[in-house]
Design a protein around this motif. Structure first.
Motif, PDB file in Angstrom:
ATOM      1  N   PRO A 258     -23.523 -22.710  -6.915  1.00 31.89           N
ATOM      2  CA  PRO A 258     -22.124 -22.265  -6.971  1.00 31.89           C
ATOM      3  C   PRO A 258     -21.746 -21.655  -8.325  1.00 31.89           C
ATOM      4  O   PRO A 258     -20.981 -20.688  -8.373  1.00 31.89           O
ATOM      5  CB  PRO A 258     -21.345 -23.553  -6.696  1.00 31.89           C
ATOM      6  CG  PRO A 258     -22.263 -24.376  -5.862  1.00 31.89           C
ATOM      7  CD  PRO A 258     -23.633 -24.097  -6.392  1.00 31.89           C
ATOM      8  N   ILE A 261     -22.758 -18.099  -8.405  1.00 30.25           N
ATOM      9  CA  ILE A 261     -21.880 -17.273  -7.577  1.00 30.25           C
ATOM     10  C   ILE A 261     -20.590 -16.951  -8.312  1.00 30.25           C
ATOM     11  O   ILE A 261     -20.128 -15.805  -8.318  1.00 30.25           O
ATOM     12  CB  ILE A 261     -21.589 -17.983  -6.237  1.00 30.25           C
ATOM     13  CG1 ILE A 261     -22.876 -18.065  -5.410  1.00 30.25           C
ATOM     14  CG2 ILE A 261     -20.503 -17.252  -5.452  1.00 30.25           C
ATOM     15  CD1 ILE A 261     -22.747 -18.883  -4.148  1.00 30.25           C
ATOM     16  N   GLN A 262     -19.993 -17.958  -8.946  1.00 28.43           N
ATOM     17  CA  GLN A 262     -18.756 -17.737  -9.687  1.00 28.43           C
ATOM     18  C   GLN A 262     -18.970 -16.787 -10.857  1.00 28.43           C
ATOM     19  O   GLN A 262     -18.133 -15.927 -11.142  1.00 28.43           O
ATOM     20  CB  GLN A 262     -18.185 -19.073 -10.179  1.00 28.43           C
ATOM     21  CG  GLN A 262     -17.726 -20.001  -9.055  1.00 28.43           C
ATOM     22  CD  GLN A 262     -16.741 -19.317  -8.117  1.00 28.43           C
ATOM     23  OE1 GLN A 262     -15.750 -18.749  -8.555  1.00 28.43           O
ATOM     24  NE2 GLN A 262     -17.024 -19.371  -6.813  1.00 28.43           N
ATOM     25  N   ALA A 379     -13.797 -18.502  -3.488  1.00 25.86           N
ATOM     26  CA  ALA A 379     -14.411 -19.609  -2.742  1.00 25.86           C
ATOM     27  C   ALA A 379     -14.722 -19.239  -1.294  1.00 25.86           C
ATOM     28  O   ALA A 379     -15.178 -20.095  -0.531  1.00 25.86           O
ATOM     29  CB  ALA A 379     -13.475 -20.821  -2.779  1.00 25.86           C
ATOM     30  N   GLU A 381     -16.436 -17.495   2.131  1.00 26.22           N
ATOM     31  CA  GLU A 381     -17.809 -17.325   2.627  1.00 26.22           C
ATOM     32  C   GLU A 381     -18.307 -15.915   2.345  1.00 26.22           C
ATOM     33  O   GLU A 381     -19.500 -15.714   2.070  1.00 26.22           O
ATOM     34  CB  GLU A 381     -17.847 -17.615   4.126  1.00 26.22           C
ATOM     35  CG  GLU A 381     -19.187 -17.343   4.802  1.00 26.22           C
ATOM     36  CD  GLU A 381     -20.330 -18.178   4.223  1.00 26.22           C
ATOM     37  OE1 GLU A 381     -21.500 -17.768   4.395  1.00 26.22           O
ATOM     38  OE2 GLU A 381     -20.063 -19.232   3.593  1.00 26.22           O
ATOM     39  N   ARG A 384     -19.472 -15.882  -1.204  1.00 26.26           N
ATOM     40  CA  ARG A 384     -20.698 -16.678  -1.332  1.00 26.26           C
ATOM     41  C   ARG A 384     -21.903 -15.908  -0.809  1.00 26.26           C
ATOM     42  O   ARG A 384     -22.958 -15.845  -1.458  1.00 26.26           O
ATOM     43  CB  ARG A 384     -20.560 -17.988  -0.557  1.00 26.26           C
ATOM     44  CG  ARG A 384     -21.754 -18.953  -0.766  1.00 26.26           C
ATOM     45  CD  ARG A 384     -21.947 -19.876   0.399  1.00 26.26           C
ATOM     46  NE  ARG A 384     -22.337 -19.176   1.611  1.00 26.26           N
ATOM     47  CZ  ARG A 384     -23.576 -18.704   1.851  1.00 26.26           C
ATOM     48  NH1 ARG A 384     -24.525 -18.843   0.942  1.00 26.26           N
ATOM     49  NH2 ARG A 384     -23.840 -18.071   2.969  1.00 26.26           N
ATOM     50  N   TYR A 385     -21.750 -15.283   0.376  1.00 29.65           N
ATOM     51  CA  TYR A 385     -22.875 -14.583   0.988  1.00 29.65           C
ATOM     52  C   TYR A 385     -23.271 -13.353   0.171  1.00 29.65           C
ATOM     53  O   TYR A 385     -24.444 -13.183  -0.167  1.00 29.65           O
ATOM     54  CB  TYR A 385     -22.517 -14.171   2.419  1.00 29.65           C
ATOM     55  CG  TYR A 385     -23.615 -13.376   3.081  1.00 29.65           C
ATOM     56  CD1 TYR A 385     -24.721 -14.010   3.613  1.00 29.65           C
ATOM     57  CD2 TYR A 385     -23.553 -11.976   3.142  1.00 29.65           C
ATOM     58  CE1 TYR A 385     -25.750 -13.285   4.210  1.00 29.65           C
ATOM     59  CE2 TYR A 385     -24.572 -11.248   3.731  1.00 29.65           C
ATOM     60  CZ  TYR A 385     -25.667 -11.910   4.258  1.00 29.65           C
ATOM     61  OH  TYR A 385     -26.675 -11.191   4.818  1.00 29.65           O
ATOM     62  N   SER A 388     -24.700 -14.360  -3.331  1.00 28.24           N
ATOM     63  CA  SER A 388     -26.009 -15.012  -3.265  1.00 28.24           C
ATOM     64  C   SER A 388     -27.099 -14.018  -2.893  1.00 28.24           C
ATOM     65  O   SER A 388     -28.220 -14.089  -3.412  1.00 28.24           O
ATOM     66  CB  SER A 388     -25.984 -16.183  -2.274  1.00 28.24           C
ATOM     67  OG  SER A 388     -25.700 -15.734  -0.964  1.00 28.24           O
TER      68      SER A 388
END
Length: 422
Positions: A258, A261-262, A379, A381, A384-385, A388
């Motif tokens: 995480p 990602i941030q 935050a 999805e 995130r996807y 990542s």
């Protein structure tokens, strides 16, 4: 270590860790590259050959064959692809010499090598492919069918590498479209493919006699390594086929933390810009000709709201077609999606609505008066996807670059300078 510039046997372009790289390989690959870009240097092609050989050798066994041949079920078998590439390149570079060789055959045709054509009668084909007009899910042959097909002759030749060309030898050289033709009993297609296979065999045998088995095998190996390198780069997210599924990238993406990602979101915030809401109006019309006329009036500056009041058939016509503020939350309707696609202040052309066949057609004209932009929720999805995947690709590229640099540093390379000039 650095490459050693030296003089090797004339037929060699280089030695890599003591093993030869033949001049034929450099000649063919350099001339093929120069057809696309005449400024391509032979030294750069030789460098690619060495790079591919080092990488392919290092990763052999690290990746499953299915990963490197992801399209195999619909495309050609790897060895068939190589044979086609090899004969195709040789034809392109040595077409005049090949024409001379073929002209020396009786009648100046490859057909002179054919002694007999197989009958391919219905009973034979039924034994191989089963009854006609079956519903097929997969156009493949079972081991038993392969054995039968291997004993069905398509061509008998007096050409040593192709004394008998069987139905199976031709079938396994097809992609899925070609296999369908076999199952459909397209005899003309089958015989045409047999002739093409004979031509490939002739070209490769001609090259073997002229350049020798070792040089020809080296060229074939270089083509295989070139294909392997492209597949490996694709698995690392590099190259034209970067949208393909990659087990490596998926694994690296799953390991992204995480915090990473941030950090990525903060450094690449513009990648996550999105439309938060739009304020829009629309005009609905049941006639395309009228819709085009109204759109033209709006484009000329006639007040959009007044045109909606005068012409729109929608329930909100009295309000000037006001759709209000449309927030990007949940599932947008077809009209709302259309509004999100428009640039602010620009009148859309009339767009036919997506209606069912039994519903009456109508057209929409949309004007976005204001668009509010913002950013994806850090935050979410989506963030995130995307983050990542980007992080995984960056890691994969760095891993591959590091491996290539290490391989090059530890390799013992000898270059034949003369081979670089002709």
């Amino acid at each position: 270590m650095m490459a050693i510039q030296t003089t090797l046997q004339p037929e060699l372009a280089a030695r890599l860790d003591g093993k030869p790289v033949y001049k034929l390989t450099l000649d063919v690959l350099a001339q093929i590259a120069q057809l696309e870009n005449p400024k391509t240097r032979r030294v750069d092609i030789l460098d690619n050959i060495i790079r591919n050989r080092l990488l392919a050798g290092a990763v052999r066994g690290r990746f499953a064959e299915e990963e490197l041949q992801s399209s195999r079920r619909v495309a050609f078998e790897p060895d068939v692809t190589l044979d086609n590439q090899l004969s195709g390149y040789l034809r392109t570079i040595y077409h005049k010499d090949l024409e001379t060789a073929i002209n020396k055959l009786p009648g100046g045709r490859l057909d002179a090598l054919v002694q007999e054509k197989g009958k391919l009668d219905e009973e034979e084909l039924n034994k191989v492919f089963g009854p006609k007009n079956r519903v097929m899910l997969d156009y493949t042959l079972s081991p038993a069918q392969q054995t039968i097909a291997a004993h069905v002759p398509v061509l008998r030749c007096n050409f040593a590498p192709a004394v008998d060309i069987s139905l199976y030898a031709i079938f396994r050289r097809q992609n899925v479209q070609g296999r369908v033709e076999f199952f459909n009993r397209n005899r003309d297609f089958i015989r045409q493919q047999a002739q093409l296979y004979l031509a490939n065999l002739y070209v490769i045998e001609w090259a073997r006699q002229r350049f020798g088995e070792l040089a020809l095998s080296d060229l074939r190996q270089a083509l295989e390594e070139q294909n392997t390198t492209r597949a490996i780069m694709g698995l690392h997210g590099i190259g034209a086929d970067t949208d393909s599924e990659s087990k490596l990238l998926n694994q690296l993406a799953a390991e992204v933390k995480p915090k990473e990602i941030q950090a990525y979101f903060g450094a690449h915030k513009e990648e996550f810009r999105r439309i938060v809401s739009v304020k829009s109006r629309h005009i609905r019309l049941d006639n395309e000709v009228l819709a085009r006329r109204v759109a033209e009036l709006a484009s000329q500056g006639v007040d959009f709201a007044k045109l909606a009041q005068q012409y729109s058939t929608a329930a909100d016509a009295a309000q000037g077609g006001d759709l209000g503020v449309i927030h990007h939350k949940g599932q947008l309707s077809w009209l709302e999606q259309l509004a999100y696609m428009q640039e602010p202040g620009k009148i859309s052309p009339p767009v036919r609505a997506a209606v069912a066949p039994d519903e009456k057609a109508y057209w929409e004209i949309v004007l976005v008066e204001n668009r509010n932009e913002g950013y994806q929720d850090p935050a979410s999805e989506t963030v995130r996807y995307q983050a990542s995947q980007a992080i995984a690709q960056d890691k994969a590229v760095r891993q591959l670059s590091s491996l290539q640099a290490k391989l090059r540093k530890n390799a013992r390379i000898e270059i034949n300078q003369v081979a670089l000039t002709n």
